[in-house]
Design an enzyme around this catalytic site. Structure first.
Site, mmCIF file in Angstrom:
data_model
loop_
_atom_site.group_PDB
_atom_site.id
_atom_site.type_symbol
_atom_site.label_atom_id
_atom_site.label_comp_id
_atom_site.label_asym_id
_atom_site.label_seq_id
_atom_site.Cartn_x
_atom_site.Cartn_y
_atom_site.Cartn_z
ATOM 1 C CE LYS A 132 -32.943 -17.041 9.274
ATOM 2 N NZ LYS A 132 -32.718 -16.476 10.623
ATOM 3 C CB SER A 168 -35.549 -13.718 10.882
ATOM 4 O OG SER A 168 -34.318 -14.300 11.278
ATOM 5 C CB SER A 180 -33.870 -15.219 14.345
ATOM 6 O OG SER A 180 -34.369 -13.957 14.021
HETATM 7 N N1 GLN Z 1 -36.342 -10.166 15.804
HETATM 8 C C1 GLN Z 1 -35.004 -9.715 16.002
HETATM 9 C C2 GLN Z 1 -34.642 -8.691 14.959
HETATM 10 O O1 GLN Z 1 -35.478 -8.365 14.198
HETATM 11 C C3 GLN Z 1 -34.066 -10.867 15.967
HETATM 12 C C4 GLN Z 1 -33.747 -11.302 14.602
HETATM 13 C C5 GLN Z 1 -32.732 -12.400 14.579
HETATM 14 O O2 GLN Z 1 -32.438 -13.023 15.596
HETATM 15 N N2 GLN Z 1 -32.153 -12.612 13.406
HETATM 16 O O3 GLN Z 1 -33.561 -8.199 14.923
#
Ligand code: GLN
Length: 483
Positions: free
Chosen positions: A77, A152, A176
């Site tokens: 990532k 994400s 994410s």
């Molecule tokens: N969707 C969650 C957020 O927007 C988790 C994101 C993540 O785990 N990086 O914070």
């Protein structure tokens, strides 16, 4: 069938036996990238030349065969640094920044004989649940390109689902890794807080962030986790204790285990199709001799509110370093430092990141700290205590990974709260620092994958992986993305 369609462990066996070479695997992977990437856009950068060059070199002598990954390519990532390569975090702020060093996880993958294939797309700085917040455009879901891949780590999940990555690393702050794994029909695991070093992961919310694998199956997940986990002198939050050989643990699962089901939490905006699939999974477990126990997580209903207070507070502090002075986007000619910093930040950050910095700064400010930030941390403790109590009655806790299958582009971008609610089932384990895995559990009538999540006690990766391997076998999921 291309070699890229096979699982990691299967390929390792073939490579070690000398049936195929790392270059052959890399070539098939590259062909898949050429075919599918224009449509899916899972990568911010694919290192085609490096990959072919490095695997050609490896293939010229058999040394790679002694290593854990035996010359296999793995994607990372793009908020994890790779030496000499750009790390954009999906942000204009870091569009041109190249790292002078490798993250610990990258170092470990390499020393285990993996080749880094490229950098996958993400919501800017990890903030989002759909990969729509990337400054480089969205990634599409390989099962249906009108749908988001989740986020994400949407790029990592989509690449594994499309066969354009054999395995990938993601990061998980509030879901994410698990949520995009669920949306794309692959396996994704967030390890316990402290299990994997974050040295070289660009920080979003430091009390929550963890790096973990996205793979085609549970065994592959165990293989990758075994490589990247363990204590690291360069990350003071990494833990010294615990088993680190998960590969052998999944090969030898316990004959039976108890699965806790928190029915009290499962009322939160769930689609009927998710509920039906989840109930069918519970029945499948019982039919196969697993014990199912009712547990309660009474405070997890406040998890989303607690998370978006704590995570934003930490993000506002972590992202203060991007000021256009030390590094990060710098605006054009200005006369004074104040304008330089404010304009650079205004130009470099996207809307969601700005929203979170503002909210985070607000909940940390004098007069509001006690009412919001401190309160959110207290709720977090209650959520953690509920889990402790629940694990007296079960080995792992199961819930759906997400309340809905993959949604359409644009469906949740106007209303941030609507987007945040897609994390209801992943956030509780994040706040409590627990390991969680999402595995595919079926598909909807219109062919979208669904996932279930298994959560374990602190440092309970072994039982999480073992029960996931057992459940994976019971489900026998054989769906495939249609790219
Ligand atoms: N969707 C969650 C957020 O927007 C988790 C994101 C993540 O785990 N990086 O914070």
């Amino acid at each position: 069938m291309g070699l890229n369609e096979l699982g990691l462990c299967q390929l390792v066996d073939m490579l070690k036996a000398g049936d195929v070479s790392p270059f052959e695997v890399a070539s098939d992977l590259f062909a898949a990238v050429e075919a599918f990437e224009p449509n899916i856009r899972a990568y911010i950068e694919f290192y085609a030349e490096d990959l072919l060059e490095q695997t050609k070199q490896l293939s010229s002598n058999g040394g790679y065969r002694t290593k854990r990954f035996a010359g296999l390519p793995i994607a990372v990532k793009d908020n994890i640094v790779v030496k000499g390569k750009r790390t954009t975090c999906g942000s204009r702020m870091l569009a041109d920044w190249a790292s002078p060093y490798d993250a610990t996880v990258v170092e470990r993958l390499r020393s285990d004989g993996a080749v880094i294939a490229g950098k996958t797309n993400l919501d800017e700085f990890g903030m989002g649940s759909s990969t729509e917040n990337s400054a480089f455009g969205p990634t599409r879901n390989p099962w249906n390109t009108k749908r988001v891949p989740g986020g994400s780590s949407g790029g990592s999940a989509a690449a594994v689902a499309a066969g354009t990555a054999l395995a990938a690393l993601g990061s998980d702050t509030g879901g994410s890794i698990r949520q995009p794994a669920g949306f794309c029909g692959v396996v994704g695991m967030k390890p316990s807080y402290g299990r994997v070093s974050r040295y070289g992961l660009v920080a979003f919310a430091s009390s929550l962030d963890q790096i973990g694998p996205l793979t085609k199956n549970v065994k592959d997940c165990a293989l990758v986790l075994s490589s990247i986990c363990g204590w690291d002198a360069r990350d003071s939050t990494s833990l010294q204790n615990g088993v680190t050989d998960f590969e052998h643990a999944v090969a030898d699962p316990p004959r039976t285990f108890t699965v806790g089901v928190p029915r009290d939490l499962l009322t939160m905006g769930m689609d009927a199709v998710v509920e039906a699939n989840f109930n069918a999974t519970v029945e499948l477990l019982e039919a196969n001799g697993a014990e199912v126990a009712e547990v309660t997580l009474p405070h997890s209903r406040y998890a989303v509110a607690s998370y978006y207070t704590v995570a934003n507070a930490e993000a506002s502090s972590n992202l203060a370093r991007f000021d256009g002075v030390k590094y990060g986007h710098r605006t054009g000619a200005t006369s004074d430092l104040y304008t330089l910093v404010t304009r650079s930040r205004d130009e470099g950050f996207g809307d969601e990141v700005k929203r979170r910095i503002l909210l985070g700064t607000y909940v940390l400010s004098a007069g509001y700290y006690d009412a919001y930030y401190l309160q959110a941390e207290k709720v977090r403790s209650l959520i953690t205590t509920d889990f402790d109590t629940a694990f007296d009655r079960c080995d792992v806790i199961m819930m759906p990974t997400s309340p809905t299958p993959a949604f359409r582009f644009g469906e949740r971008t106007d209303e941030p709260l609507h987007m945040y609610l897609s994390d209801v089932f992943t956030i509780p384990a994040s706040l409590a620092g627990l390991p969680g895995i999402s595995i595919p559990s079926g598909t909807t009538g219109d062919g979208l994958p669904l996932g279930v999540q298994l959560i374990g006690p602190p440092l309970g990766e072994t039982i999480v992986l073992q029960s996931a391997a057992a459940l994976e076998q019971m489900i026998g999921f054989d769906g495939k993305a249609v790219v």
